[in-house]
Design a protein around this motif. Structure first.
Motif, short mmCIF file in Angstrom:
data_model
loop_
_atom_site.label_atom_id
_atom_site.label_comp_id
_atom_site.label_asym_id
_atom_site.label_seq_id
_atom_site.Cartn_x
_atom_site.Cartn_y
_atom_site.Cartn_z
N TYR A 24 37.81 46.85 25.07
CA TYR A 24 37.52 45.61 25.30
C TYR A 24 37.21 45.22 26.63
O TYR A 24 37.85 45.96 27.57
N ASP A 25 36.29 44.38 26.77
CA ASP A 25 36.09 43.79 28.22
C ASP A 25 36.99 42.73 28.47
O ASP A 25 37.07 41.61 27.89
N VAL A 26 37.90 42.85 29.51
CA VAL A 26 39.13 41.76 29.81
C VAL A 26 38.74 41.68 31.21
O VAL A 26 38.88 42.25 32.15
N VAL A 27 38.56 40.25 31.70
CA VAL A 27 38.26 39.79 32.96
C VAL A 27 39.33 38.38 33.14
O VAL A 27 39.57 37.85 32.29
N TRP A 28 39.71 38.22 34.31
CA TRP A 28 40.37 37.24 34.95
C TRP A 28 39.57 36.01 35.06
O TRP A 28 38.27 36.18 36.06
N ASN A 29 39.55 34.90 34.46
CA ASN A 29 38.33 33.71 34.37
C ASN A 29 38.82 32.40 34.75
O ASN A 29 38.41 31.41 34.54
N ARG A 30 40.20 32.57 35.57
CA ARG A 30 40.69 31.17 36.12
C ARG A 30 41.00 31.30 37.48
O ARG A 30 40.91 32.48 38.21
N SER A 31 41.13 30.11 38.17
CA SER A 31 41.41 29.92 39.54
C SER A 31 42.59 30.52 39.84
O SER A 31 43.62 30.44 39.08
N GLY A 32 42.81 30.95 41.13
CA GLY A 32 44.31 31.32 41.64
C GLY A 32 44.35 32.68 41.39
O GLY A 32 43.65 33.50 40.85
N GLU A 33 45.58 33.45 41.60
CA GLU A 33 46.19 34.65 41.24
C GLU A 33 46.44 35.11 39.98
O GLU A 33 46.71 34.00 39.19
N GLU A 34 46.00 36.17 39.29
CA GLU A 34 46.59 36.60 38.17
C GLU A 34 47.91 36.64 38.08
O GLU A 34 48.62 36.76 39.00
N PRO A 35 48.69 36.47 36.89
CA PRO A 35 50.14 36.40 36.70
C PRO A 35 50.76 37.64 36.98
O PRO A 35 49.96 38.79 36.61
#
Length: 243
Positions: free
Chosen positions: A222-233
């Protein structure tokens, strides 16, 4: 706040319905589970009403009572139902008290949040507990109390917040080990309920350790990317480390 309360009530009622379906697969005549607010607290108790317990039979004769209660609230983000406390108690019809019980308290710090108590008398265990060291607060209190220890005083850990047994596990062990009567389709219902529970817990584990979830999904293609603003949880090490 109103939407959160509605969501809590809705999810608790669905949880009660799923528990009822599970226990009816073992005994179709037992009392259903309902969800009602705990007096003076912002949580709902999911239990049988009246709380007579789930009657379990062997060869048609009453043998055990299984008493079950869950106290539910919303999770820390206010999105999903969470179990704040639970108690599952197995009591023989011929006895005066429980044989063993499973407990969970998500806010408990003095012992494992998920644990089991065995109510029995065993000389070897009693000897070990009476002569144990005092390297921990609990063992020190036991030694200094001067009382004869009981096996039920030990909190056997059961997988912490996420990997604790479900009701289906306990019903199946009573069937397998004590020969409790079944209905047609009982084991299939227990397997289905267990799968649903573990999928729910898998989602919770992914929220506790999102990085491991991402790594596994990427390894599967799977392709998994962080797409929100701010830091990853971050990883919730407190949940993963607690025994």
């Amino acid at each position: 706040m109103a939407s959160e309360v509605s969501s809590l009530e809705d999810q608790a009622q669905k949880f009660a319905q799923s528990l009822t379906a599970t226990v009816h697969a073992v005994d179709p005549d037992c009392e259903p589970f309902t969800a009602k607010y705990v007096e003076g607290a912002p949580r709902l108790a999911v239990r049988q009403s009246p709380s007579k317990g789930i009657p379990l039979k062997v060869d048609g004769v009453p043998f055990l009572d299984l008493k079950v209660i869950f106290e539910c609230c919303m999770d820390s983000k206010g999105d999903y139902l969470a179990v704040e406390k639970s108690r599952i108690e197995v009591t023989p019809k011929a006895g005066s008290g429980p044989t063993f019980r499973y407990e969970y308290d998500r806010n408990y710090t003095k012992a494992p949040p998920a644990h089991m108590h065995v109510h029995a008398h065993r000389d070897a265990f009693t000897y070990l507990m009476a002569t144990a060291g005092n390297s921990s607060k609990r063992s020190k209190r036991r030694v200094e109390s001067g009382k004869v220890p009981s096996l039920q005083d030990i909190h056997f850990p059961l997988g912490g917040h996420r990997f604790r047994p479900c009701l289906e596990d306990i019903l199946e062990i009573l069937i397998e080990e004590f020969g409790v009567d079944m209905q047609p389709g009982t084991l299939k219902a227990l397997r289905d309920g267990r799968a649903n529970w573990r999928r729910t817990q898998a989602r919770s584990v992914a929220r506790d350790d999102p990085q491991s979830a991402v790594d596994v999904l990427r390894s599967l293609g799977y392709d998994v990317v962080w797409n929100r603003s701010g830091e990853e949880p971050p990883v919730r090490w407190d949940r993963l480390e607690q025994y």
